[in-house]
Design a protein around this motif. Structure first.
Motif, mmCIF file in Angstrom:
data_model
loop_
_atom_site.group_PDB
_atom_site.id
_atom_site.type_symbol
_atom_site.label_atom_id
_atom_site.label_comp_id
_atom_site.label_asym_id
_atom_site.label_seq_id
_atom_site.Cartn_x
_atom_site.Cartn_y
_atom_site.Cartn_z
ATOM 1 N N ASP A 177 0.742 -1.169 -0.169
ATOM 2 C CA ASP A 177 0.059 -0.147 -0.012
ATOM 3 C C ASP A 177 0.833 1.178 -0.085
ATOM 4 N N PRO A 178 0.259 2.292 -0.382
ATOM 5 C CA PRO A 178 1.055 3.577 -0.579
ATOM 6 C C PRO A 178 1.844 3.978 1.029
ATOM 7 N N ASP A 179 2.746 4.429 1.050
ATOM 8 C CA ASP A 179 3.354 4.875 2.371
ATOM 9 C C ASP A 179 2.528 5.980 2.815
ATOM 10 N N GLY A 180 2.335 7.063 1.980
ATOM 11 C CA GLY A 180 2.010 8.204 2.442
ATOM 12 C C GLY A 180 0.295 8.183 2.553
ATOM 13 N N ARG A 181 -0.363 9.281 1.792
ATOM 14 C CA ARG A 181 -1.723 9.211 1.682
ATOM 15 C C ARG A 181 -2.363 8.182 1.011
#
Ligand SMILES: Nc1nc2c(c(=O)[nH]1)N[C@H]1C(S)=C(S)[C@@H](COP(=O)(O)OP(=O)(O)OC[C@H]3O[C@@H](n4cnc5c(=O)[nH]c(N)nc54)[C@H](O)[C@@H]3O)O[C@H]1N2
Ligand SMILES: Nc1nc2c(c(=O)[nH]1)N[C@H]1C(S)=C(S)[C@@H](COP(=O)(O)OP(=O)(O)OC[C@H]3O[C@@H](n4cnc5c(=O)[nH]c(N)nc54)[C@H](O)[C@@H]3O)O[C@H]1N2
Ligand SMILES: [Mo]
Length: 734
Positions: free
Chosen positions: A35-39
């Motif tokens: 999954d994306p690290d950020g938003r």
């Protein structure tokens, strides 16, 4: 949504799908793409096939004791895999007593007592095997390997043996780590991304979003596959409003339709051209400083390429020099190259050589341990990588066993255990008498279905820890147990309160997974609790582990993990930070922890199959409507197949020459070491695939995969290169 509503109803669907892959939610039980690290997306951080995987688990249907009273094992055996999966979640521990025709309910304590008495009566602990499938959490996996080793064996085969074992083995030898070296951020900087032997549109759909973003930024994408897989040809991003409209983005800049198992030849061709380019433009094509300072074996490698003829490479790959040169036009100027692959490379006799040949390309370019570059074996099951990190491994390293010994003050067994194929052979020969499966569907996932079935039937006891009914429950030892457990989506309450578990994705990020649905039944145990109770029944309370305390509070399991496994220091604190943490990865950080401290160029022969007239090389692949042995539906939308799975994809010209037309029915026959295996009644589908190659679906075609034919060094079955012939099916006109 149609699928989700059908299984879960509208309210439950909306609730549960809103929590997939959220930082405070549960990890999607589908694939291992990170999954994306950020938003994260506000709309949904999951894909169509993730939603199906969730629906499959969070379904409202139930397979209760009444269901088993109605259906005998024999009657169930006559149903399809699709039907079995549709019966819903298992609700009670069930036993098939010696000679019984039906499974009957059994109390948990009695079930554990039965397993304990069978295990304790074996002559040696090596007469039992303990299989793990890759959905198991880190906490359960750590407890499981600890229990099995305290019991006294390293017989810990896992689904990785059938999957990415060749990647781990191949990478470890040449770059010092057995895992991928890239993170999602690298995809934002890559110039060229190769997608080899992988069908992300179906099996890792969220990867397409990553590729689309890279492409829009200017990265070039090269697709190497015997099939023109649709996701790479036309991608409509379902997460974007405009993505639903129009014909979709063409993701791949270049598609090389390689022959099955033609990858070594193709990559040797590409590298031979790169060497030639380098001679023409010295210093512009290869990363000579990297080759000189960080690698070894270059001279032997380059010598082999110079000696290998173009005829051989073109013939074996099925790709002409002109097409290869288009790929080289993309590769020659690039430094930041990412190489992604999956089962198209790992399930051949020369699978380890496939992986290492591709690594050679990265080494020529210095494309490892640099931003925007590296190796990306795309893992299958959502925690298959984590399970291995936790010690689910039949051939553990001494270093791992030493740390386990130190932490628990005992000396674990050192004899290497049996991997998946060795376990099948040992059961078949009567050397193993108890099979225990933590998740998965060992029977249908394994090669040579008939042989594996004989192996399981030869056991005294077979046990499956499962969420749903599958064929593995129906092909049993003299006695059998089904132990139902909680799934990812469900609330897990133990003595100290609500628990969460952790997983590691394909890029080495460890993060929590927390379900919140009411469990499918009040009788389910969580996997860690189940293993702890089993361990107490088998080992008693005297040993070095306080099982009850560990199961009561998973923080305590994580504290023990932190003691044993490098990279997990301060586990409990770090895993609670949003998004989790990255495990250390020496190659990613530019260090090669091989025996010489350098990355290694390796030399590999071009594989040859020497097919006779009428013989084809068959690969067994996944449709869009399945998760491994779980069949969601009978369509394969992207390949235009509807309403059936017994199909064989054939080149139109091959079909014509053999006298078959679309819709004809054929039997497929494989013959190895004098043994004939037959799979009956497959419908011919003319398709874009290289001449001499055919494709069928897993698991229907597993009966044809010979158990003794496996990859050199990794022992993974040759699921993607089985030599077969076709004949008209009984009663068919052709
Ligand atoms: N929806 C869904 N998601 C899944 C799964 C699932 O079943 N369903 N399974 C999970 C698991 S455990 C895994 S391991 C992954 C599997 O993910 P994939 O590896 O994508 O799965 P396969 O269907 O086995 O596809 C293999 C691909 O390799 C190609 N191929 C076959 N032979 C060769 C070859 O010799 N050379 C090259 N270059 N290509 C070849 C095939 O045409 C196909 O595109 O997906 C995971 N994710
Ligand atoms: N011909 C051919 N054969 C192949 C392959 C191929 O490409 N071609 N691919 C191979 C690969 S890559 C893999 S990974 C293997 C897969 O092999 P496995 O991992 O053994 O098989 P799955 O079908 O993923 O397992 C499905 C079962 O897992 C159980 N399950 C689901 N969720 C949970 C859970 O949370 N806990 C527990 N305890 N059980 C659960 C359910 O009962 C379900 O029926 O198959 C391999 N076999
Ligand atoms: Mo897999």
């Amino acid at each position: 949504m149609r699928h989700a509503f059908g299984e879960m109803g509208v309210r439950r669907s909306l609730h549960v799908l809103a929590r997939v892959n959220r930082k405070d939610g549960f990890d999607c039980p589908g694939c291992a793409w990170p999954d994306p690290d950020g938003r994260r997306s506000r709309m949904a951080e999951y894909c169509e096939n993730g939603a199906k995987a969730v629906a499959e688990e969070a379904t409202k249907k139930r397979a209760t004791p009444e269901f088993f009273a109605e259906w005998s094992v024999e009657a169930l055996s006559r149903q399809s895999d699709h039907w079995l999966g549709k019966q819903g979640r298992l609700t009670h521990p069930m036993v098939l007593r010696r000679g019984a025709k039906h499974y009957a309910p059994i109390a948990w304590e009695e079930a554990f007592g039965l397993i304990a008495s069978r295990l304790k009566s074996l002559e040696t602990p090596d007469e039992a095997v303990f299989y793990t499938s890759g959905r198991t959490s880190n906490e359960a996996a750590f407890l499981f390997q600890l229990f099995v080793r305290l019991y006294g064996t390293n017989n810990l085969p896992d689904c990785s043996n059938l999957c990415h074992e060749s990647s781990g083995r191949g990478l470890k030898e040449v770059i010092g780590v057995g895992k991928g070296t890239v993170t999602l951020r690298d995809f934002e900087e890559a110039e060229v991304i190769l997608v080899v032997g992988q069908n992300p549109g179906t099996n890792h759909p969220r990867m397409l979003t990553t590729l689309q973003r890279a492409k829009r930024r200017g990265a070039k994408i090269l697709h190497v596959n015997p099939l023109p897989e649709t996701g790479l040809k036309r991608f409509r991003n379902p997460q974007e409003v405009f993505g639903w409209l129009g014909k979709g983005t063409q993701l791949a800049d270049l598609f090389l339709q390689v022959r099955i198992n033609g990858d070594v030849a193709l990559f040797k061709g590409l590298m031979k051209m790169l060497l030639e380019e380098e001679t023409r433009r010295p210093g512009e094509v290869l990363d000579l400083a990297f080759i000189r300072e960080r690698t070894e074996g270059f001279e032997a490698f380059a010598g082999d390429l110079r000696r290998t003829s173009w005829e051989e490479l073109v013939e074996a790959s099925g790709i002409g020099r002109e097409q290869m040169s288009h790929a080289v036009d993309l590769l020659a100027p690039a430094r930041r190259i990412i190489l992604c692959w999956a089962m198209g490379l790992t399930q051949h006799r020369n699978a380890v050589a496939n992986v290492q040949t591709m690594v050679n390309l990265l080494l020529l370019k210095g494309a490892i341990g640099r931003p925007g570059a590296g190796a990306c074996p795309v893992r299958g099951h959502s925690n298959v990588q984590g399970d291995r990190t936790m010690g689910i491994w039949a051939k553990p390293s001494d270093a791992f066993l030493d740390r386990l010994a130190a932490a628990f003050g005992w000396s674990p067994p050192r004899r290497p255990g049996l991997d998946a194929v060795e376990a099948i052979e040992a059961m078949h020969e009567g050397r193993v008498k108890v099979f225990f499966g933590l998740g998965g569907n060992f029977l249908s996932a394994s090669p040579d279905t008939e042989y594996t079935a004989e192996a399981l039937r030869a056991c005294d006891l077979t046990v499956h820890v499962s969420t749903k009914l599958n064929r593995g429950h129906l092909v049993t030892g003299a006695e059998a147990l089904i132990l139902p457990c909680l799934g990812r989506t469900e609330r897990d309450a133990q003595a100290s309160g609500p628990q969460f578990v952790t997983v590691e994705n394909s890029m080495g990020i460890v993060h929590p997974s927390r379900g919140d649905l009411e469990p499918a039944s009040g009788h389910l145990l969580s996997e860690p609790a189940l293993i702890a109770r089993l361990a107490r029944a088998v080992l008693g309370d005297a040993g070095p582990v306080d099982w009850e305390a560990l199961a009561a509070d998973y923080d305590r399991i994580r504290d023990r993990i932190a003691e044993v496994i490098p990279g997990f220091e301060d586990f409990n604190r770090r895993v609670r930070e949003p998004g989790g943490f990255y495990l250390p990865n020496a190659a990613r950080e530019g260090r090669f922890e091989t025996d010489s401290g350098r990355a290694k160029f390796t030399v590999h022969d071009t594989p040859r199959h020497g097919l006779e007239d009428g013989e084809y090389l068959m690969m067994t692949i996944r449709s869009h409507d399945q998760f491994n042995t779980t069949i969601y539906g009978l369509d394969d939308r992207y390949r235009g197949v509807r309403g059936g799975r017994r199909v064989v994809f054939v080149h139109p010209e091959d079909a014509r020459v053999a006298g078959y037309r679309a819709g004809d029915r054929v039997d497929l026959v494989s013959t190895y070491a004098g043994k004939r295996r037959v799979a009956e009644a497959f419908t011919v589908v003319p398709f874009s695939i290289p001449r001499g190659c055919i494709a069928t679906y897993f698991p229907e075609a597993n009966v044809l995969v010979p158990v003794h034919e496996t990859a050199h060094k990794s022992n993974t079955p040759v699921y993607k290169s089985v030599v077969v012939t076709m004949r008209p099916a009984a009663g068919a006109s052709a």
